[in-house]
Design a protein around this motif. Structure first.
Motif, PDB file in Angstrom:
ATOM      1  N   PRO A  28       0.826  -1.212   0.000  1.00 40.04           N
ATOM      2  CA  PRO A  28       0.000   0.000   0.000  1.00 40.04           C
ATOM      3  C   PRO A  28       0.863   1.265   0.000  1.00 40.04           C
ATOM      4  O   PRO A  28       1.954   1.260   0.559  1.00 40.04           O
ATOM      5  CB  PRO A  28      -0.786  -0.093   1.309  1.00 40.04           C
ATOM      6  CG  PRO A  28      -0.502  -1.420   1.891  1.00 40.04           C
ATOM      7  CD  PRO A  28       0.694  -1.998   1.212  1.00 40.04           C
ATOM      8  N   PHE A  29       0.347   2.315  -0.625  1.00 42.42           N
ATOM      9  CA  PHE A  29       1.002   3.619  -0.536  1.00 42.42           C
ATOM     10  C   PHE A  29       1.068   4.005   0.952  1.00 42.42           C
ATOM     11  O   PHE A  29       0.133   3.781   1.698  1.00 42.42           O
ATOM     12  CB  PHE A  29       0.186   4.675  -1.301  1.00 42.42           C
ATOM     13  CG  PHE A  29       0.527   4.754  -2.771  1.00 42.42           C
ATOM     14  CD1 PHE A  29       1.209   3.729  -3.413  1.00 42.42           C
ATOM     15  CD2 PHE A  29       0.160   5.869  -3.517  1.00 42.42           C
ATOM     16  CE1 PHE A  29       1.520   3.807  -4.766  1.00 42.42           C
ATOM     17  CE2 PHE A  29       0.468   5.958  -4.879  1.00 42.42           C
ATOM     18  CZ  PHE A  29       1.150   4.926  -5.499  1.00 42.42           C
ATOM     19  N   GLY A  30       2.203   4.569   1.330  1.00 39.50           N
ATOM     20  CA  GLY A  30       2.356   4.981   2.720  1.00 39.50           C
ATOM     21  C   GLY A  30       2.991   3.919   3.596  1.00 39.50           C
ATOM     22  O   GLY A  30       3.233   4.143   4.777  1.00 39.50           O
ATOM     23  N   GLY A  50       5.960   2.605   3.245  1.00 38.70           N
ATOM     24  CA  GLY A  50       7.423   2.656   3.284  1.00 38.70           C
ATOM     25  C   GLY A  50       8.048   2.049   2.043  1.00 38.70           C
ATOM     26  O   GLY A  50       9.239   2.190   1.812  1.00 38.70           O
ATOM     27  N   ARG A  63       8.280   2.635  -1.514  1.00 40.66           N
ATOM     28  CA  ARG A  63       7.961   3.655  -2.513  1.00 40.66           C
ATOM     29  C   ARG A  63       8.264   3.100  -3.892  1.00 40.66           C
ATOM     30  O   ARG A  63       9.374   2.635  -4.143  1.00 40.66           O
ATOM     31  CB  ARG A  63       8.782   4.928  -2.257  1.00 40.66           C
ATOM     32  CG  ARG A  63       8.520   5.547  -0.894  1.00 40.66           C
ATOM     33  CD  ARG A  63       9.042   6.956  -0.823  1.00 40.66           C
ATOM     34  NE  ARG A  63      10.475   7.048  -1.021  1.00 40.66           N
ATOM     35  CZ  ARG A  63      11.374   6.887  -0.065  1.00 40.66           C
ATOM     36  NH1 ARG A  63      10.982   6.624   1.167  1.00 40.66           N
ATOM     37  NH2 ARG A  63      12.668   6.990  -0.338  1.00 40.66           N
ATOM     38  N   TYR A  64       7.281   3.147  -4.747  1.00 35.88           N
ATOM     39  CA  TYR A  64       7.489   2.605  -6.094  1.00 35.88           C
ATOM     40  C   TYR A  64       6.626   3.394  -7.069  1.00 35.88           C
ATOM     41  O   TYR A  64       5.836   4.258  -6.664  1.00 35.88           O
ATOM     42  CB  TYR A  64       7.170   1.111  -6.146  1.00 35.88           C
ATOM     43  CG  TYR A  64       5.770   0.752  -5.721  1.00 35.88           C
ATOM     44  CD1 TYR A  64       5.444   0.608  -4.377  1.00 35.88           C
ATOM     45  CD2 TYR A  64       4.752   0.587  -6.664  1.00 35.88           C
ATOM     46  CE1 TYR A  64       4.163   0.294  -3.976  1.00 35.88           C
ATOM     47  CE2 TYR A  64       3.463   0.281  -6.274  1.00 35.88           C
ATOM     48  CZ  TYR A  64       3.168   0.133  -4.924  1.00 35.88           C
ATOM     49  OH  TYR A  64       1.891  -0.165  -4.529  1.00 35.88           O
ATOM     50  N   MET A 120       3.921   3.400 -10.306  1.00 30.93           N
ATOM     51  CA  MET A 120       2.877   2.631 -10.957  1.00 30.93           C
ATOM     52  C   MET A 120       2.531   3.391 -12.226  1.00 30.93           C
ATOM     53  O   MET A 120       2.400   4.608 -12.185  1.00 30.93           O
ATOM     54  CB  MET A 120       1.664   2.659 -10.028  1.00 30.93           C
ATOM     55  CG  MET A 120       0.915   1.377  -9.898  1.00 30.93           C
ATOM     56  SD  MET A 120      -0.540   1.688  -8.900  1.00 30.93           S
ATOM     57  CE  MET A 120      -0.015   1.068  -7.337  1.00 30.93           C
ATOM     58  N   ARG A 139      14.619  10.413  -8.216  1.00 30.75           N
ATOM     59  CA  ARG A 139      15.117   9.088  -8.589  1.00 30.75           C
ATOM     60  C   ARG A 139      16.164   9.329  -9.676  1.00 30.75           C
ATOM     61  O   ARG A 139      15.844   9.372 -10.870  1.00 30.75           O
ATOM     62  CB  ARG A 139      13.982   8.231  -9.144  1.00 30.75           C
ATOM     63  CG  ARG A 139      12.981   7.779  -8.095  1.00 30.75           C
ATOM     64  CD  ARG A 139      11.822   7.030  -8.735  1.00 30.75           C
ATOM     65  NE  ARG A 139      10.910   6.488  -7.733  1.00 30.75           N
ATOM     66  CZ  ARG A 139       9.583   6.500  -7.856  1.00 30.75           C
ATOM     67  NH1 ARG A 139       9.011   7.031  -8.928  1.00 30.75           N
ATOM     68  NH2 ARG A 139       8.833   5.972  -6.929  1.00 30.75           N
ATOM     69  N   ASN A 183       7.702   8.775   2.564  1.00 31.63           N
ATOM     70  CA  ASN A 183       6.769   7.640   2.544  1.00 31.63           C
ATOM     71  C   ASN A 183       5.317   8.108   2.610  1.00 31.63           C
ATOM     72  O   ASN A 183       4.395   7.348   2.308  1.00 31.63           O
ATOM     73  CB  ASN A 183       7.039   6.702   3.721  1.00 31.63           C
ATOM     74  CG  ASN A 183       8.346   5.958   3.549  1.00 31.63           C
ATOM     75  OD1 ASN A 183       8.722   5.618   2.425  1.00 31.63           O
ATOM     76  ND2 ASN A 183       9.045   5.738   4.643  1.00 31.63           N
ATOM     77  N   ASN A 184       5.122   9.341   3.057  1.00 25.74           N
ATOM     78  CA  ASN A 184       3.763   9.853   3.201  1.00 25.74           C
ATOM     79  C   ASN A 184       3.384  10.862   2.124  1.00 25.74           C
ATOM     80  O   ASN A 184       2.434  11.625   2.277  1.00 25.74           O
ATOM     81  CB  ASN A 184       3.582  10.490   4.582  1.00 25.74           C
ATOM     82  CG  ASN A 184       3.661   9.444   5.677  1.00 25.74           C
ATOM     83  OD1 ASN A 184       3.322   8.277   5.448  1.00 25.74           O
ATOM     84  ND2 ASN A 184       4.131   9.831   6.843  1.00 25.74           N
ATOM     85  N   PHE A 233       8.814   9.178  -4.421  1.00 21.95           N
ATOM     86  CA  PHE A 233       7.688   9.117  -3.488  1.00 21.95           C
ATOM     87  C   PHE A 233       6.826   7.927  -3.889  1.00 21.95           C
ATOM     88  O   PHE A 233       7.236   7.109  -4.712  1.00 21.95           O
ATOM     89  CB  PHE A 233       6.848  10.408  -3.570  1.00 21.95           C
ATOM     90  CG  PHE A 233       7.636  11.655  -3.288  1.00 21.95           C
ATOM     91  CD1 PHE A 233       8.209  11.863  -2.048  1.00 21.95           C
ATOM     92  CD2 PHE A 233       7.778  12.640  -4.268  1.00 21.95           C
ATOM     93  CE1 PHE A 233       8.935  13.017  -1.784  1.00 21.95           C
ATOM     94  CE2 PHE A 233       8.507  13.801  -4.009  1.00 21.95           C
ATOM     95  CZ  PHE A 233       9.085  13.983  -2.771  1.00 21.95           C
ATOM     96  N   ASN A 234       5.635   7.865  -3.344  1.00 17.60           N
ATOM     97  CA  ASN A 234       4.664   6.909  -3.868  1.00 17.60           C
ATOM     98  C   ASN A 234       4.120   7.568  -5.131  1.00 17.60           C
ATOM     99  O   ASN A 234       3.447   8.601  -5.054  1.00 17.60           O
ATOM    100  CB  ASN A 234       3.526   6.712  -2.859  1.00 17.60           C
ATOM    101  CG  ASN A 234       4.048   6.256  -1.511  1.00 17.60           C
ATOM    102  OD1 ASN A 234       4.389   5.103  -1.319  1.00 17.60           O
ATOM    103  ND2 ASN A 234       4.132   7.192  -0.562  1.00 17.60           N
ATOM    104  N   THR A 235       4.412   6.993  -6.283  1.00 17.51           N
ATOM    105  CA  THR A 235       4.066   7.708  -7.517  1.00 17.51           C
ATOM    106  C   THR A 235       3.178   6.863  -8.416  1.00 17.51           C
ATOM    107  O   THR A 235       3.326   5.651  -8.497  1.00 17.51           O
ATOM    108  CB  THR A 235       5.332   8.128  -8.296  1.00 17.51           C
ATOM    109  OG1 THR A 235       6.132   6.976  -8.556  1.00 17.51           O
ATOM    110  CG2 THR A 235       6.136   9.150  -7.512  1.00 17.51           C
ATOM    111  N   LEU A 236       2.261   7.551  -9.057  1.00 20.48           N
ATOM    112  CA  LEU A 236       1.271   6.856  -9.877  1.00 20.48           C
ATOM    113  C   LEU A 236       1.051   7.646 -11.164  1.00 20.48           C
ATOM    114  O   LEU A 236       0.594   8.792 -11.125  1.00 20.48           O
ATOM    115  CB  LEU A 236      -0.029   6.736  -9.061  1.00 20.48           C
ATOM    116  CG  LEU A 236      -1.266   6.136  -9.702  1.00 20.48           C
ATOM    117  CD1 LEU A 236      -0.982   4.773 -10.319  1.00 20.48           C
ATOM    118  CD2 LEU A 236      -2.357   5.984  -8.654  1.00 20.48           C
ATOM    119  N   LEU A 244      -1.895  10.766   3.857  1.00 19.68           N
ATOM    120  CA  LEU A 244      -0.896  11.063   2.826  1.00 19.68           C
ATOM    121  C   LEU A 244      -1.067  12.486   2.283  1.00 19.68           C
ATOM    122  O   LEU A 244      -2.181  13.004   2.205  1.00 19.68           O
ATOM    123  CB  LEU A 244      -1.002  10.078   1.657  1.00 19.68           C
ATOM    124  CG  LEU A 244      -0.752   8.600   1.947  1.00 19.68           C
ATOM    125  CD1 LEU A 244      -0.802   7.801   0.643  1.00 19.68           C
ATOM    126  CD2 LEU A 244       0.568   8.371   2.646  1.00 19.68           C
TER     127      LEU A 244
END
Lengths: 183, 264
Positions: A24-26, A28, A30-31, A33, B8, B41-42, B61-64, B85
């Motif tokens: 899940p996002f958050g 730890g 980080r990837y 999509m 990155r 991470n947030n 980050f968390n990326t989409l 987030l």
């Protein structure tokens, strides 16, 4: 949650399975999509071998789960000589005609398809092998459903009832088709 | 977070053309974000399709990177599922106002806590220069060889009319003020939008004979104003107001309904 550390994590590595276990996002991990064709890291790729592997896997997620995805309802098939096969709005008219026919002692059954892909060819082949029934296929289209059924039921056993004038297929129209088959 | 930590670097070089303003927008965004002391991470960065939307891939980050025009719906889903987030949308003028135009106005109407940064280069760059809803009247584009007959949206007024509670416009020719506008947007609780006037020398500039990237930045300096000068593209903050934020209120409402009290 993934079993490897965030630095080793490959979000789209599915191993022998078909479905990536995305953290899940958050969490730890980080990837990235992407809606574009992507590799195991999730980043876009134009490598043909990677893209082919991805597309085959996506298709396999459907095809290899046929049993879970395919949904249908079957009515009075065991001794059926004629079977209505329908999807969507023609089902209701077909069901009325099928019930009335049974009331008269005519051996009529019905298959209501609730999903179209994957198409239940194995079901239709089994039903045909067991019953040798004629299939009446009402559809608000130009015969595409009947064409698909003809891959598992001989063409000469299929009677298409088509309607493309904006009106719905009504029971009277199907009653007439049934009468034609039973004669 | 340091500037370097947010990138990155193994995904560089980026895809943007020499002289493109998108790197300048990204850089202003990262400078603004660096001050915020957020845990990477947030942070979730969501983008659509187009040149600017490739930015998400360069950020750690968390990326989409979503389908065309759908960055805001994806971002809405993420914000509702993970309200903790910080959710940021990086998008272009075509992505956010054409195919994604409805998503934009409804997210503004809801006042959901997203920060949307629109990289407005007046053109669809990635697909070779088609006009967008923000291409100025009679400017040339691949699909408007005789001039764009349509009039553009004023994105600031569109967002304002749709109910956004923070609306600003900056320009790549003014990178420090731009950084401040983005910083304010990031601090805002509710739907915030920053339109950034940026240059596409490869398509918009070339089609319209605007010269080099430096000439295009010079054009921005001559044609924008932070003090409301007549006939210039206004820059600055245009809306900054408080209104109940969608997510928090949605959950309160859901709780009330679950407890059997009727909603108001």
């Amino acid at each position: 949650m993934p079993t490897v550390s965030p630095s080793e994590y490959l979000p789209y590595a599915t191993g022998d399975g078909l479905i990536p276990k995305l953290a899940p996002f958050g969490s730890g991990y980080r990837y990235h999509m992407s809606g574009l064709s992507h590799d195991e890291t999730g980043f876009p790729t134009s490598n043909p071998a990677t893209i082919e592997k991805l597309l085959i896997r996506l298709n396999d997620k459907i095809e290899k789960n046929r049993k879970d995805i395919i949904k249908y309802k079957a009515y009075d098939l065991d001794d059926a000589q004629v079977i209505f096969l329908a999807y969507g709005s023609p089902v209701r008219s077909a069901l009325q005609v099928q019930k009335e026919a049974r009331g008269r002692g005519e051996k009529v059954g019905l298959i209501q398809l609730q999903t179209l892909w994957p198409f239940p060819h194995e079901l239709l082949a089994d039903v045909f092998a067991a019953t040798k029934a004629n299939f009446i296929i009402p559809e608000l289209s130009l015969g595409q459903l009947a064409d698909e059924v003809s891959k598992s039921v001989p063409r000469e056993k299929i009677i298409g009832v088509k309607r493309n004038d904006g009106a719905l297929i009504n029971p009277a129209q199907l009653e007439q088709a049934l009468k034609g088959v039973l004669q | 977070m340091t500037y370097k930590q947010m990138l990155r670097e193994n995904k560089m070089p980026h895809i943007w053309c020499p002289g493109c303003g998108h790197g300048m927008v990204l850089s202003a965004f990262l400078r603004a974000l660096a001050e915020k002391e957020l845990d990477p991470n947030n942070v979730a960065v969501i983008s659509g399709i187009g040149c600017s939307s490739r930015a998400s891939g360069y950020l750690d980050f968390n990326t989409l990177h979503t389908t065309h025009g759908r960055a805001i719906p994806f971002a809405t889903g993420i914000k509702m599922a993970k309200p903790e987030l910080k959710v940021i949308v990086l998008t272009g003028d075509g992505d956010s106002t054409a195919i994604g135009g409805n998503h934009l106005i409804h997210a503004a109407r809801r006042n959901i806590d997203l920060t949307v940064i629109v990289f407005n280069n007046s053109i669809y760059g990635m697909t070779s220069g088609q006009y967008s809803p923000l291409t100025p009247h009679m400017k040339l584009a691949t699909t408007a060889p005789y001039g764009n007959f349509d009039y553009p949206f004023d994105l600031v007024n569109l967002a304002k009319g749709a109910g956004a509670t923070f609306v600003a416009r900056g320009a790549t020719a003014q990178p420090r003020p731009l950084e401040k506008l983005i910083s304010q947007a990031l601090d805002h609780n509710g739907f915030s939008l920053v339109e950034v006037v940026t240059q596409c020398p490869t398509y918009f500039g070339r089609k319209n004979k605007m010269g080099s990237p430096v000439d295009m930045l010079q054009w921005q300096k001559e044609n924008t104003s932070s003090s409301g000068k007549e006939g210039k593209i206004p820059l600055g903050v245009f809306v900054q107001e408080e209104r109940p934020e969608y997510g928090a209120n949605y959950f309160q409402h859901a709780k009330k309904v679950a407890e059997g009290k009727s909603g108001e």
